[in-house]
Design an enzyme around this catalytic site. Structure first.
Site, short mmCIF file in Angstrom:
data_model
loop_
_atom_site.label_atom_id
_atom_site.label_comp_id
_atom_site.label_asym_id
_atom_site.label_seq_id
_atom_site.Cartn_x
_atom_site.Cartn_y
_atom_site.Cartn_z
N LYS A 176 0.86 -1.19 0.00
CA LYS A 176 0.00 0.00 0.00
C LYS A 176 0.90 1.23 0.00
CE LYS A 176 -1.85 2.87 2.52
NZ LYS A 176 -1.68 4.11 1.74
N GLU A 252 10.28 1.54 10.49
CA GLU A 252 11.23 2.65 10.34
C GLU A 252 10.41 3.92 10.49
OE1 GLU A 252 13.34 1.84 6.67
OE2 GLU A 252 14.49 0.29 7.66
N CYS A 286 13.49 11.27 6.58
CA CYS A 286 13.46 10.93 8.01
C CYS A 286 14.79 11.21 8.67
CB CYS A 286 13.07 9.47 8.17
SG CYS A 286 14.19 8.37 7.29
N GLU A 388 8.82 16.29 15.53
CA GLU A 388 9.30 16.24 14.15
C GLU A 388 8.43 17.14 13.27
OE1 GLU A 388 8.36 12.72 11.80
OE2 GLU A 388 10.42 12.64 11.09
#
Ligand SMILES: NC(=O)c1ccc[n+]([C@@H]2O[C@H](COP(=O)([O-])OP(=O)(O)OC[C@H]3O[C@@H](n4cnc5c(N)ncnc54)[C@H](O)[C@@H]3O)[C@@H](O)[C@H]2O)c1
Ligand SMILES: O=C/C=C/C=C(\O)C(=O)O
Length: 484
Positions: A176, A252, A286, A388
């Site tokens: 997906k 992750e 990231c 973040e």
């Protein structure tokens, strides 16, 4: 329309539901995307199970790995199509995508095909109490159907990073892709078909996360393992949803990565490297540095130099080689990033540069651009220092000692990657050992040897992928023991 790719065929959703895929450069429609749900995931899992039992499961190992390599060659053969699809979905500059996203897409598949070709296996003999011997050996088998849920920031790179080892180990997959970036995953369906991979090995179900295709994957009893890259919060939701069927998980997740710049660094290299680590892919990697700590003697010079670099970044046509800075992925994400730009002011930041929306001519004025931004002066416990942002922004703060730099770097709920800039070898290695992250770069950033473990500690991840760590996650080990 971007359709699903199930059992070797491009199909729409049974419900007929679609959503829009928007080009972040211009705000224009790229195309409609079929929205899949439980029914499409069910069909994809059934096809994946059939392929496991049938042609893929019974195919000789080396033939399977050759096919995987052909898929990589197929990406290279259609490099420009993949590049165009990635740029249409993300708006990232060609200068970046042609060096990073698309080449790594092919390289990931080749690398894992090669690694799997040369695998060793374990065997042990031991003495038994009756004076005889026993032999144990270990078989490596597929896990089954693997659910792959991927994000929008490096769509083809992060998808193939999981696909390579999953398929090399003989699994089949239900993918997906992010709803923001269905293009390259869907195009890859054509390549799988062209090179003759059996139907059902690679399935794509497009859709959203909650109450949609994403959630359906996390709950499906026919899926044995899930590999997910995305936000830490989404990882928590997936962990809960998949608990019922006890799937193995590899996550992750997010980062709030520190860069430590010591006064004895190569100043120009540190400025250039930090320009990349803060602003590459519009800060949507990231691994990007959002917290930059600079030793006091060079603090003012460093802030001034990074400001100059940030103000030099050129926006515009992503296909123009001069363009080095693209838009954010969506209007929604832009609102999130702008809300942090606002919050930083409320929290008392000095805005060194940026902090708003750039003035651009049409059609870019309709795109989702924000200014590259640098803050100073925030308290260590400010939300902008802890959460973040995932945009082109960093905060720069001075430090005085190695111990202080390390304590500041570790003062985070995240622990993905750190960048350290110093010419003192001893300091570099001592600091690297004490930083609480899964990865540390010394005097460089985002340089990747695919054999190395990749992943994060704390909220940044669960488990490691990369090299043998990937092959271990995507296979089950079976021990066979016999008395000799
Ligand atoms: N550690 C890494 O290697 C790494 C790499 C890239 C990105 N990231 C992180 O990814 C984030 C940005 O990506 P994003 O915004 O696409 O992340 P996201 O978590 O919003 O979405 C990632 C994927 O999960 C799906 N999803 C969302 N909710 C779901 C649910 N309830 N069940 C199942 N699937 C669901 C989405 O549709 C998408 O495909 C950032 O936090 C970034 O740090 C981490
Ligand atoms: O945005 C995150 C970047 C992840 C990079 C990789 O997983 C890689 O380089 O293999």
């Amino acid at each position: 329309m971007f359709k699903h790719f199930i059992n070797g065929e491009f199909v729409p959703s049974t419900s007929g539901r679609t959503f829009d895929n928007i080009n972040p450069v211009t705000g224009e429609l790229v195309g409609k995307v079929a929205e899949g749900g439980e029914e499409e995931v069910d069909r994809a899992v059934a096809a994946a199970q059939r392929a496991l039992e049938g042609p893929w499961g019974t195919m000789p190992r080396l033939e399977r790995l050759d096919l995987l390599e052909k898929v990589a060659e197929g990406i290279e053969a259609r490099f420009d199509d993949f590049l165009a699809a990635e740029i249409a979905d993300t708006g990232k500059p060609k200068r970046f995508a042609s060096k990073v996203d698309i080449p790594r897409g092919a390289a990931n598949l080749k690398f894992f095909a090669n690694l799997a070709r040369n695998l060793e296996s374990q065997s042990y003999t031991m003495d038994t109490s009756d004076g005889g011997k026993a032999l144990s050996y270990v078989l490596r088998e597929p896990v089954g159907v693997v659910g792959v849920i991927s994000p929008w920031n490096l769509p083809l790179l992060l998808l193939t990073w999981k696909l390579g080892p999953a398929l090399a180990m003989g699994n089949t997959v239900v993918v997906k892709p992010s709803e923001e970036t269905p293009g390259t995953a869907t195009l890859l369906g054509e390549v799988f078909d062209e090179v003759g991979v059996p139907p059902g090995v690679y399935n794509v179900v497009n859709g959203l996360g909650p109450n949609s295709a994403g959630e359906a994957i996390t709950r499906h009893p026919g899926i044995s393992a899930i590999t997910f890259t995305g936000e830490s919060r989404t990882g928590q939701i997936i962990q809960k949803a998949s608990a019922e069927s006890l799937k193995s998980l590899s996550f992750e997740l997010g980062g709030k990565n520190p860069a430590l710049i010591f006064a004895d660094c190569d100043f120009d290299a540190a400025v250039a490297g930090t320009t990349r680590s803060v602003f590459a892919n519009c800060g949507q990697v990231c691994l990007c540095s959002e917290r930059v700590y600079v030793e006091r003697p060079i603090f003012d010079d460093f802030v001034a130099a990074l400001k100059e670099k940030a103000e030099d970044l050129k926006m515009g046509d992503p296909f123009d080689e001069a363009t080095g800075f693209g838009p954010l992925i969506s209007e929604e994400h832009r609102q999130k990033v702008l809300s942090y730009y606002e919050l930083a002011r409320e929290e008392g930041a000095t805005v060194v540069t940026g902090g708003g929306i750039p003035e651009l001519d049409a059609p870019y004025s309709n795109g989702f651009y924000v200014e590259p931004t640098i803050w100073t002066g925030l308290a260590d416990d400010a939300r902008c220092m802890r959460e973040e942002v995932f945009g082109p922004v960093c905060h720069i703060r001075p430090f005085d000692t190695d111990d202080e730099a390390i304590a500041l770097a570790n003062d985070s709920d995240y622990g993905l990657a750190a960048a350290i800039w110093t010419q003192n070898l001893e300091r570099a290695h001592k600091v690297a050992a004490r930083v609480e992250t899964g990865m540390v770069w010394l005097n460089t950033w985002f340089l990747r040897d695919l054999r190395t473990p990749f992943g994060g500690v704390k909220l940044s991840g669960v488990g490691r992928e990369g090299g043998m760590h990937s092959l271990d996650f995507y296979s089950e080990l079976k021990t066979v023991c016999t008395k000799l």
